[in-house]
Structures are given as structure tokens and as C-alpha cells.
Scaffold this motif. Sequence first.
Motif, PDB file in Angstrom:
ATOM      1  N   GLY A 108       0.864  -1.215   0.120  1.00 19.45           N
ATOM      2  CA  GLY A 108      -0.042  -0.019  -0.025  1.00 19.45           C
ATOM      3  C   GLY A 108       0.872   1.188   0.098  1.00 19.45           C
ATOM      4  O   GLY A 108       1.964   1.001  -0.214  1.00 19.45           O
ATOM      5  N   CYS A 109       0.110   2.364   0.271  1.00 20.07           N
ATOM      6  CA  CYS A 109       0.702   3.814   0.201  1.00 20.07           C
ATOM      7  C   CYS A 109       0.435   4.275   1.476  1.00 20.07           C
ATOM      8  O   CYS A 109      -0.681   4.145   2.101  1.00 20.07           O
ATOM      9  CB  CYS A 109       0.666   4.395  -0.778  1.00 20.07           C
ATOM     10  N   ASP A 110       1.309   5.504   1.974  1.00 19.77           N
ATOM     11  CA  ASP A 110       0.995   6.331   3.138  1.00 19.77           C
ATOM     12  C   ASP A 110       0.072   7.318   2.574  1.00 19.77           C
ATOM     13  O   ASP A 110      -0.361   7.630   1.670  1.00 19.77           O
ATOM     14  CB  ASP A 110       1.932   6.923   3.727  1.00 19.77           C
ATOM     15  N   ASN A 111      -0.116   8.313   3.533  1.00 22.49           N
ATOM     16  CA  ASN A 111      -1.150   9.298   3.479  1.00 22.49           C
ATOM     17  C   ASN A 111      -0.500  10.463   2.300  1.00 22.49           C
ATOM     18  O   ASN A 111      -1.198  11.320   1.991  1.00 22.49           O
ATOM     19  CB  ASN A 111      -1.241  10.258   4.792  1.00 22.49           C
ATOM     20  N   LEU A 112       0.799  10.261   1.873  1.00 23.37           N
ATOM     21  CA  LEU A 112       1.282  11.273   0.887  1.00 23.37           C
ATOM     22  C   LEU A 112       1.623  10.633  -0.198  1.00 23.37           C
ATOM     23  O   LEU A 112       2.106  10.982  -1.268  1.00 23.37           O
ATOM     24  CB  LEU A 112       2.717  11.799   1.454  1.00 23.37           C
ATOM     25  N   GLY A 113       0.956   9.051  -0.407  1.00 22.53           N
ATOM     26  CA  GLY A 113       1.269   8.421  -1.662  1.00 22.53           C
ATOM     27  C   GLY A 113       2.401   7.873  -1.821  1.00 22.53           C
ATOM     28  O   GLY A 113       3.012   7.538  -3.040  1.00 22.53           O
ATOM     29  N   ARG A 114       3.411   7.731  -0.885  1.00 19.20           N
ATOM     30  CA  ARG A 114       4.612   7.143  -1.045  1.00 19.20           C
ATOM     31  C   ARG A 114       4.622   5.482  -0.666  1.00 19.20           C
ATOM     32  O   ARG A 114       3.762   5.378   0.306  1.00 19.20           O
ATOM     33  CB  ARG A 114       5.599   7.685   0.190  1.00 19.20           C
ATOM     34  N   ASP A 115       5.243   4.924  -1.586  1.00 13.26           N
ATOM     35  CA  ASP A 115       5.149   3.387  -1.551  1.00 13.26           C
ATOM     36  C   ASP A 115       5.690   2.884  -0.186  1.00 13.26           C
ATOM     37  O   ASP A 115       6.849   2.934   0.071  1.00 13.26           O
ATOM     38  CB  ASP A 115       5.887   2.669  -2.467  1.00 13.26           C
ATOM     39  N   ILE A 116       4.844   2.073   0.667  1.00 19.47           N
ATOM     40  CA  ILE A 116       5.291   1.636   2.007  1.00 19.47           C
ATOM     41  C   ILE A 116       6.301   0.623   1.867  1.00 19.47           C
ATOM     42  O   ILE A 116       7.549   0.472   2.647  1.00 19.47           O
ATOM     43  CB  ILE A 116       4.067   1.149   2.877  1.00 19.47           C
ATOM     44  N   PHE A 117       6.199  -0.269   0.734  1.00 14.32           N
ATOM     45  CA  PHE A 117       7.345  -1.312   0.739  1.00 14.32           C
ATOM     46  C   PHE A 117       8.724  -0.829   0.266  1.00 14.32           C
ATOM     47  O   PHE A 117       9.534  -1.292   1.109  1.00 14.32           O
ATOM     48  CB  PHE A 117       6.806  -2.437  -0.307  1.00 14.32           C
ATOM     49  N   SER A 118       8.649   0.141  -0.367  1.00 16.58           N
ATOM     50  CA  SER A 118       9.960   0.941  -0.501  1.00 16.58           C
ATOM     51  C   SER A 118      10.469   1.462   0.550  1.00 16.58           C
ATOM     52  O   SER A 118      11.736   1.723   0.827  1.00 16.58           O
ATOM     53  CB  SER A 118       9.751   1.863  -1.756  1.00 16.58           C
ATOM     54  N   ARG A 119       9.602   2.111   1.431  1.00 14.09           N
ATOM     55  CA  ARG A 119      10.182   2.901   2.539  1.00 14.09           C
ATOM     56  C   ARG A 119      10.382   1.824   3.759  1.00 14.09           C
ATOM     57  O   ARG A 119      11.323   2.252   4.532  1.00 14.09           O
ATOM     58  CB  ARG A 119       9.055   3.796   3.130  1.00 14.09           C
ATOM     59  N   VAL A 120       9.735   0.631   3.770  1.00 18.48           N
ATOM     60  CA  VAL A 120      10.283  -0.194   4.800  1.00 18.48           C
ATOM     61  C   VAL A 120      11.506  -0.799   4.400  1.00 18.48           C
ATOM     62  O   VAL A 120      12.415  -1.022   5.248  1.00 18.48           O
ATOM     63  CB  VAL A 120       9.175  -1.560   4.666  1.00 18.48           C
ATOM     64  N   LEU A 121      11.942  -0.860   3.121  1.00 17.14           N
ATOM     65  CA  LEU A 121      13.324  -1.311   2.859  1.00 17.14           C
ATOM     66  C   LEU A 121      14.350  -0.335   3.026  1.00 17.14           C
ATOM     67  O   LEU A 121      15.367  -0.663   3.624  1.00 17.14           O
ATOM     68  CB  LEU A 121      13.397  -1.631   1.152  1.00 17.14           C
ATOM     69  N   TYR A 122      14.110   0.828   2.788  1.00 11.84           N
ATOM     70  CA  TYR A 122      15.203   1.791   2.972  1.00 11.84           C
ATOM     71  C   TYR A 122      15.110   2.209   4.521  1.00 11.84           C
ATOM     72  O   TYR A 122      16.295   2.613   5.053  1.00 11.84           O
ATOM     73  CB  TYR A 122      14.786   3.081   2.264  1.00 11.84           C
ATOM     74  N   GLY A 123      13.666   2.025   5.195  1.00 12.95           N
ATOM     75  CA  GLY A 123      13.711   2.400   6.595  1.00 12.95           C
ATOM     76  C   GLY A 123      14.550   1.296   7.376  1.00 12.95           C
ATOM     77  O   GLY A 123      15.137   1.652   8.392  1.00 12.95           O
ATOM     78  N   GLY A 124      14.759  -0.104   6.924  1.00 17.24           N
ATOM     79  CA  GLY A 124      15.294  -0.902   7.535  1.00 17.24           C
ATOM     80  C   GLY A 124      17.116  -0.537   7.696  1.00 17.24           C
ATOM     81  O   GLY A 124      17.495  -0.879   8.729  1.00 17.24           O
ATOM     82  N   ARG A 125      17.320   0.165   6.810  1.00 21.38           N
ATOM     83  CA  ARG A 125      18.788   0.530   6.786  1.00 21.38           C
ATOM     84  C   ARG A 125      19.061   1.157   8.139  1.00 21.38           C
ATOM     85  O   ARG A 125      20.268   1.008   8.903  1.00 21.38           O
ATOM     86  CB  ARG A 125      19.148   1.269   5.443  1.00 21.38           C
ATOM     87  N   LEU A 126      18.392   2.375   8.404  1.00 18.97           N
ATOM     88  CA  LEU A 126      18.484   3.073   9.562  1.00 18.97           C
ATOM     89  C   LEU A 126      18.065   2.445  10.979  1.00 18.97           C
ATOM     90  O   LEU A 126      18.943   2.451  11.853  1.00 18.97           O
ATOM     91  CB  LEU A 126      17.725   4.465   9.455  1.00 18.97           C
ATOM     92  N   SER A 127      17.109   1.580  10.894  1.00 20.61           N
ATOM     93  CA  SER A 127      16.855   0.972  12.069  1.00 20.61           C
ATOM     94  C   SER A 127      17.801  -0.144  12.257  1.00 20.61           C
ATOM     95  O   SER A 127      18.248  -0.284  13.656  1.00 20.61           O
ATOM     96  CB  SER A 127      15.673   0.232  11.869  1.00 20.61           C
ATOM     97  N   LEU A 128      18.239  -0.856  11.375  1.00 23.80           N
ATOM     98  CA  LEU A 128      19.204  -1.980  11.657  1.00 23.80           C
ATOM     99  C   LEU A 128      20.720  -1.432  11.966  1.00 23.80           C
ATOM    100  O   LEU A 128      21.329  -1.717  13.043  1.00 23.80           O
ATOM    101  CB  LEU A 128      19.471  -2.938  10.369  1.00 23.80           C
ATOM    102  N   ALA A 129      21.143  -0.364  11.468  1.00 29.57           N
ATOM    103  CA  ALA A 129      22.265   0.391  11.494  1.00 29.57           C
ATOM    104  C   ALA A 129      22.200   1.166  13.047  1.00 29.57           C
ATOM    105  O   ALA A 129      23.277   0.963  13.859  1.00 29.57           O
ATOM    106  CB  ALA A 129      22.510   1.757  10.511  1.00 29.57           C
ATOM    107  N   LEU A 130      20.839   1.743  13.634  1.00 31.01           N
ATOM    108  CA  LEU A 130      21.098   2.002  14.958  1.00 31.01           C
ATOM    109  C   LEU A 130      21.235   0.917  15.933  1.00 31.01           C
ATOM    110  O   LEU A 130      22.076   0.911  16.915  1.00 31.01           O
ATOM    111  CB  LEU A 130      19.646   2.612  15.192  1.00 31.01           C
TER     112      LEU A 130
END
Length: 296
Positions: free
Chosen positions: A78-100
Amino acid sequence: MANAATKTATSAPKRKKDTQFRQIMRRLVKSKTAMIGLVALVIIILACVFAPFIAPYDPNYMDYSAMNATPSLAHIMGCDNLGRDIFSRVLYGGRLSLALGFTVAIVGMAFGVFFGSLVGYLGGQVDNITMRICDVWMAIPGTLLSIIISSALGDGFWYTVLALSVSGLPGSVRGTRAMALKEREMEYLEAAKAMNCSKMKIIYKHMMPNTIAPTIVGTTGQIGGTMMTAAGLSYIGLGIQPPTAEWGAMCSSARSYLTSYPHEMIMPGLAILLTVLSINMLGDGLRDAMDPRLKD
């Protein structure tokens, strides 16, 4: 006959020394729980590392025609409230979460092993003063201390690392110090003393290598907790902040749409859940594999 026997003994293949590391790895491989956790964690890490090649969209690309879109073939999460693809953001967001999670764990382990070994070996007043400082430090809840430091310093990756590391340092020091107290009575340290080795050499060349292995097990278990705390900081408006893709920040952005579009919070929440679960499964397997009471 004697020569033949000698040749046979000489030509026989030498057996590899069964080191402690080999024993630990053998036990670890036998643990189905640890292997499942390891495989799942490796898949998650690889997916995040290769996010630019896997993600179907740019994580910050806004498609206003797909705002709050539910999962479909075009947007599998799905997409968020701004129309951004959630799957893409989960993949990129994992970089920061795992790095932290991994950065904070490595920093905590490094300081814990360094100071814990030093304090445990020296003992006396150094030990008493350090432990009283740790007692006062640990009296402040770790999450509260992280919130205070993060509020004072502001958002950002390294400020978040500092806030999370400071709250976990006393526990790392105390854990390593307990192991150092056991190690300093061992015969190999007495032998090092008899050879006129300096205290620093005894601590950091002889004692520290024997306290690192158990510390790794404890550190592995802390990675998941650190990721949860980091996500909590982002959720309450601290730590990593939007528009940067990070799992906690994504959950924070989606909380206003929880009842209407629950997938916007469920997807990053599942990413946190699966990652923490796989790390804890691997950590439990490592703990069992390194338990000297277990026999093959």
C-alpha cells in the motif's frame, strides 16, 4: 614392518584440533531456532542493503493519486497518506533501524568490555566507586534517559546513537565486570603475573579475549531492545524524523490513520516485529551454544 607402520602413521591425515569455537558453532548449527533466526535476519539485512535494486519506487516519491492506497499489485504494502510506497520505505527504513541497533550494540560492547575488564581486575576502591556510579546511573530508567538526552541534543542518527548508548553503558560495564571477577582468579593470569606481565597487558591481552565471547551473547540480545527503543523515540517525535524513512518514524506518521488505514502502521510494525524476533531467536541459540554445561 616397523618402517611400514611408521609410514602409515606419518601418512595418516591429521585431525583438526577441536577448538572451543568449533564446538560452539556445532551446537549453534544444531539449534533449529537459532538457524531460523539467522536465516530470517540475513534475508532482512540483505533486503535492506540492496534496497536500491529491490524497491520498486523511490522512498520519497509522492503519488497523489495513490494516497492511502491499500495493498495491491502496484503497491504490495500500500501507500501512506502522501502517496509514498510503503514497501520501498520499509526497505530503506530498515537501513537506519538496523544501523541504529547494531551501532549502539557495538559501542556498548566496546565500552563495556574495556571498562568492565579494567574495573573487575583492579578491584578495590576503583571497583567500588565505579559500581556506585553505575548504580546511580541505572536508577534512571533507560528509556527516560534516552528521551532526556535526545530532547536535549535533537534528532539525527548520531544523536540517537549517543542517547541510546549512554542509557545502556552501565549494564554492559557491570556484566563484563562480573565475568572479569571470575577470570582474575584463573591460573593463566597467575602465570602471567609470574612472568612479570604488566597489569594492562594482563587485562587487555589475556583477560579481555575471555570476556568478549559471553559479552557478544548479551549484546545480541540487546540489539532487538535497542531497535524497539529507537522506534519508540521516533514514534514520540524524537530520534529519526520524517521525511527520512525509518520504521519507528513510519509508525509515528501513520498513527493518525490507524483506524481508517491500519496497513500504514501494520507494515512497518511487522518489519520491527520480525527483525527483533529473529535477533532474539539467534541470541537464544548463541547463549545455549556457549553454555559450557552443554555437551555434544
